[in-house]
Design a protein around this motif. Structure first.
Motif, PDB file in Angstrom:
ATOM      1  N   HIS A 105      -0.029  11.783   3.528  1.00 24.51           N
ATOM      2  CA  HIS A 105       0.971  10.751   3.225  1.00 24.51           C
ATOM      3  C   HIS A 105       2.377  11.274   3.468  1.00 24.51           C
ATOM      4  N   ALA A 109       4.929   9.693   6.280  1.00 20.13           N
ATOM      5  CA  ALA A 109       5.969   8.811   5.725  1.00 20.13           C
ATOM      6  C   ALA A 109       7.214   8.681   6.599  1.00 20.13           C
ATOM      7  N   GLU A 116       8.075  -2.601   5.255  1.00 23.89           N
ATOM      8  CA  GLU A 116       8.603  -3.138   4.005  1.00 23.89           C
ATOM      9  C   GLU A 116       8.334  -4.634   3.839  1.00 23.89           C
ATOM     10  N   TYR A 144      -2.604   6.697   4.370  1.00 23.52           N
ATOM     11  CA  TYR A 144      -1.203   6.477   4.007  1.00 23.52           C
ATOM     12  C   TYR A 144      -1.049   5.169   3.240  1.00 23.52           C
ATOM     13  N   ARG A 147      -2.407   5.216  -0.403  1.00 20.56           N
ATOM     14  CA  ARG A 147      -1.555   6.002  -1.293  1.00 20.56           C
ATOM     15  C   ARG A 147      -0.196   5.321  -1.506  1.00 20.56           C
ATOM     16  N   GLU A 148       0.311   4.640  -0.468  1.00 23.58           N
ATOM     17  CA  GLU A 148       1.590   3.951  -0.619  1.00 23.58           C
ATOM     18  C   GLU A 148       1.466   2.764  -1.559  1.00 23.58           C
ATOM     19  N   ARG A 151       1.398   4.222  -4.973  1.00 22.44           N
ATOM     20  CA  ARG A 151       2.721   4.732  -5.350  1.00 22.44           C
ATOM     21  C   ARG A 151       3.623   3.617  -5.856  1.00 22.44           C
ATOM     22  N   ARG A 152       3.414   2.409  -5.336  1.00 25.44           N
ATOM     23  CA  ARG A 152       4.235   1.264  -5.738  1.00 25.44           C
ATOM     24  C   ARG A 152       3.604   0.469  -6.880  1.00 25.44           C
TER      25      ARG A 152
END
Length: 310
Positions: A105, A109, A116, A144, A147-148, A151-152
């Motif tokens: 990740h 990144a 977005e 990725y 995990r993203e 993360r959010r």
């Protein structure tokens, strides 16, 4: 090891040898020095180019269609880099289980562009369908993404459809591995189960990823793709219409020792598109793929006919 009932002995033997090769690759390649493994796979790719088999010839034809402006010498080099990129995909299929997902990740990144808008849709409770070509390493892109999402504070899972591999034991191992990464795996040969899983994920505001640059069914609309006719699957468009999900073309790619992905803006689909409306949206998807692939043509791993063309 499971075999297919009634399969000819030659096919059963090939299945067993393939499974043994994959098992050995998973067991040993991650234990060897990365540079040594990379050189070995590059050498294999270069050998394949020199032998100029059917897959290499098809890749050459596809890349010539993607980049019709390049002279023969540049096309030769593009084919060589394309085969090395394809070899890297398979090398990473064996070594990715040994990599730290957090490190993957972090490495990826800085090379993620345009994501977005789509993540804002997920944040708002709307499903997102990412449609992608056979490019880069989509497994890494999936790592990725999962995990993203986590993360959010979002649901860290995504659903995808995969072709069933032979033998069955090999398919089960691939599926189990991808599930450990947070992927929900649905076999393509069970169309009804796949449809239920995909619509459920999207209607719940989750994420679906589908490879969409080749129509295996032969029923997709004919569009213009890379300057010629091709059939691309209409499934992503129809799913987005059915569930209200945001449809985004995406393209994974390699960059140095890391990875990246480019996410294109949403393709407007509507809730009840006509047959012509579906074809128009598929054409927009084809156009987006053309733009994304032309930026990094060497990472397009299309060793089969484009979009069902011959």
């Amino acid at each position: 090891m499971a075999e297919r009932p009634g399969a000819p002995p030659g096919e059963r033997l090939r299945d067993r040898l393939a499974a043994a090769g994959y098992t050995a690759g998973w067991a040993w390649l991650s234990r060897l020095p990365d540079a040594l493994v990379a050189r070995a796979f590059d050498a294999g790719a270069d050998l394949a180019v020199r032998r100029d088999g059917a897959g290499v010839r098809r890749l050459r034809a596809n890349l010539a269609r993607l980049r019709p402006d390049v002279p023969p010498a540049e096309l030769d080099d593009l084919v060589r880099r394309g085969m090395r990129s394809y070899a890297r995909y398979w090398r990473e299929a064996f070594t990715l289980p040994a990599l730290d997902p957090a490190a993957v990740h972090a490495a990826m990144a800085p090379h993620v562009h345009g994501i977005e808008e789509s993540l804002a849709s997920v944040q708002a409770g709307r499903g997102v369908l990412y449609a992608l070509p056979h490019a880069g390493n989509w497994d890494v892109a999936g790592v990725y993404l999962v995990r993203e999402l986590a993360r959010r504070g979002l649901d860290p899972a995504m659903t995808t459809v995969v072709q069933r591999l032979r033998p069955e034991s090999l398919f089960r191992r691939f599926a189990a591995y991808r599930r450990t990464l947070g992927f929900e795996i649905v076999p393509a040969d069970d169309a009804r189960a796949a449809h239920r899983a995909l619509t459920a994920r999207l209607r719940s505001g989750g994420v679906v990823c589908l490879v969409a640059d080749r129509d295996l069914s032969g029923t997709g609309p004919e569009v213009e793709f890379l300057g010629g006719p091709a059939r691309l699957p209409s499934g992503p468009v129809r799913l987005a219409a059915l569930t209200g999900a945001a449809l985004h073309p995406v393209c994974p790619f390699f960059t140095g020792d890391a990875w990246g992905v480019e996410v294109a803006p949403e393709i407007a689909v509507g809730t009840e598109p006509s047959r012509a409306g579906v074809a128009e949206a598929v054409q927009e998807l084809a156009d987006a793929f053309g733009v994304l692939l032309a930026r990094r043509p060497q990472d397009w791993h299309m060793l089969q006919p484009i979009g069902g063309t011959r």
